[in-house]
Design a protein around this motif. Structure first.
Motif, PDB file in Angstrom:
ATOM      1  N   VAL A  72      44.729  71.263  10.400  1.00  0.00           N
ATOM      2  CA  VAL A  72      45.580  71.003   9.869  1.00  0.00           C
ATOM      3  C   VAL A  72      47.078  70.004  10.317  1.00  0.00           C
ATOM      4  N   PHE A  73      47.224  69.964  11.164  1.00  0.00           N
ATOM      5  CA  PHE A  73      47.674  68.540  11.904  1.00  0.00           C
ATOM      6  C   PHE A  73      47.247  67.523  11.573  1.00  0.00           C
ATOM      7  N   GLY A  74      45.999  67.377  11.840  1.00  0.00           N
ATOM      8  CA  GLY A  74      45.593  65.910  11.326  1.00  0.00           C
ATOM      9  C   GLY A  74      45.571  66.040   9.228  1.00  0.00           C
ATOM     10  N   GLY A  75      44.746  66.762   9.462  1.00  0.00           N
ATOM     11  CA  GLY A  75      45.601  66.641   7.408  1.00  0.00           C
ATOM     12  C   GLY A  75      46.811  66.544   7.122  1.00  0.00           C
ATOM     13  N   VAL A  76      47.422  67.507   7.806  1.00  0.00           N
ATOM     14  CA  VAL A  76      48.731  67.125   6.659  1.00  0.00           C
ATOM     15  C   VAL A  76      49.829  66.483   7.632  1.00  0.00           C
ATOM     16  N   VAL A 113      41.466  59.578   8.194  1.00  0.00           N
ATOM     17  CA  VAL A 113      41.857  60.101   9.247  1.00  0.00           C
ATOM     18  C   VAL A 113      41.115  61.855   9.345  1.00  0.00           C
ATOM     19  N   SER A 114      40.287  62.207   9.193  1.00  0.00           N
ATOM     20  CA  SER A 114      39.598  62.663   8.971  1.00  0.00           C
ATOM     21  C   SER A 114      38.598  62.548   9.958  1.00  0.00           C
ATOM     22  N   LEU A 115      37.933  61.709   9.743  1.00  0.00           N
ATOM     23  CA  LEU A 115      37.054  61.405  11.881  1.00  0.00           C
ATOM     24  C   LEU A 115      38.090  61.384  13.083  1.00  0.00           C
TER      25      LEU A 115
END
Length: 284
Positions: A72-76, A113-115
């Protein structure tokens, strides 16, 4: 090669380059992975509390919750912050001048961001499997479940980070505003403690959002079935997890391009200069 395929290829290449640059920049890498290191330290201390025979330790419960929180921190949060920063400094405006530039830019940002999110999760997972007693119990069979939960979780969160980044021109405001609801969801979603002790309306509200289902999916991957005693319905509810996360992903993937196209059309050199002028006024 079609235009869409070319844009996708360029976007993936851009994302990979950005990811490599982050790995080679110690300050950027440290700031991104700091939360993972802090969580790992906390989990190691939690695991020192010896559970009763057959019980699940706090460390075992916390590790899946930490992985869900990183998604959640990464995705948002990270997606919103990067998009706001590069909108403010003119990167997005320059990309708009290229054929398929905005689509390629967004594809690259999703990849990078996904990586980085996956890397932040590995910083917790790999040491945690050995530091926290019992985490290796399920063996390699846990990996497919953890992988599909992670990928579906990124699909369910990244579009909303992009939307937030498009709506907020100030990266500090974007980060601050996104942190407040995320921290609230961490409290009520049961990612670090069972949710069954909360009032029914709080349990219902928590199950509307992806974080609860990400936590549940990660627990289904890493915890033994004895942990089902404190889950709602005493079930991992795999189909419901796929359904809710999939619904958030579909809605986000429909809305994000609409919001981002409108944002890109409003971008101009004059608008960027006006934002810079406001920043300078705050500094002065």
């Amino acid at each position: 090669m079609t235009s869409a395929a070319h844009t996708l290829r360029i976007g993936i290449a851009r994302g990979w380059i950005e990811f490599r640059q982050t790995l080679r920049t110690p300050s950027d890498l440290a700031s991104y992975l700091l939360n993972s290191v802090i969580m790992l330290v906390i989990l190691s201390f939690l695991d020192r509390n010896e559970p009763a025979a057959g019980a699940i330790s706090l460390g075992m419960i916390g590790l899946p919750g930490a992985l869900a929180t990183m998604i959640v921190f990464g995705g948002v949060t990270s997606m919103a912050q990067y998009l706001s920063i590069e909108r403010e400094d003119g990167t997005l405006l320059r990309c708009r001048a290229l054929p398929g530039g905005v689509a390629g830019y967004l594809t690259g940002k999703v990849v990078s961001v996904s990586l980085m999110t996956l890397l932040s999760m590995l910083v917790i997972l790999l040491p945690g499997l050995f530091l926290i007693d019992g985490m290796l119990g399920n063996g390699i069979s846990t990996l497919p479940t953890a992988l599909w939960v992670t990928l579906l979780g990124l699909l369910a969160t990244l579009p909303y980070g992009a939307i937030a980044g498009a709506l907020f021109t100030n990266p500090r405001v974007a980060t601050g505003i996104m942190l407040v609801p995320i921290m609230g969801l961490i409290v009520i979603s049961g990612v670090f403690a069972p949710i069954d002790g909360f009032p029914g309306w709080i349990q219902t509200a928590a199950q509307v959002f992806p974080l609860y289902w990400l936590g549940l999916g990660m627990r289904s991957a890493f915890l033994p079935d004895t942990a089902l005693a404190v889950e709602i319905g005493e079930s991992w509810r795999t189909l419901e997890t796929v359904g809710v996360l999939g619904a958030w992903a579909v809605v986000g993937l429909i809305l994000a391009p609409i919001v981002l196209r409108r944002m890109a059309r409003r971008e101009s050199g004059a608008a960027m200069e006006a934002r810079k002028h406001k920043v300078m006024q705050r500094v002065v």
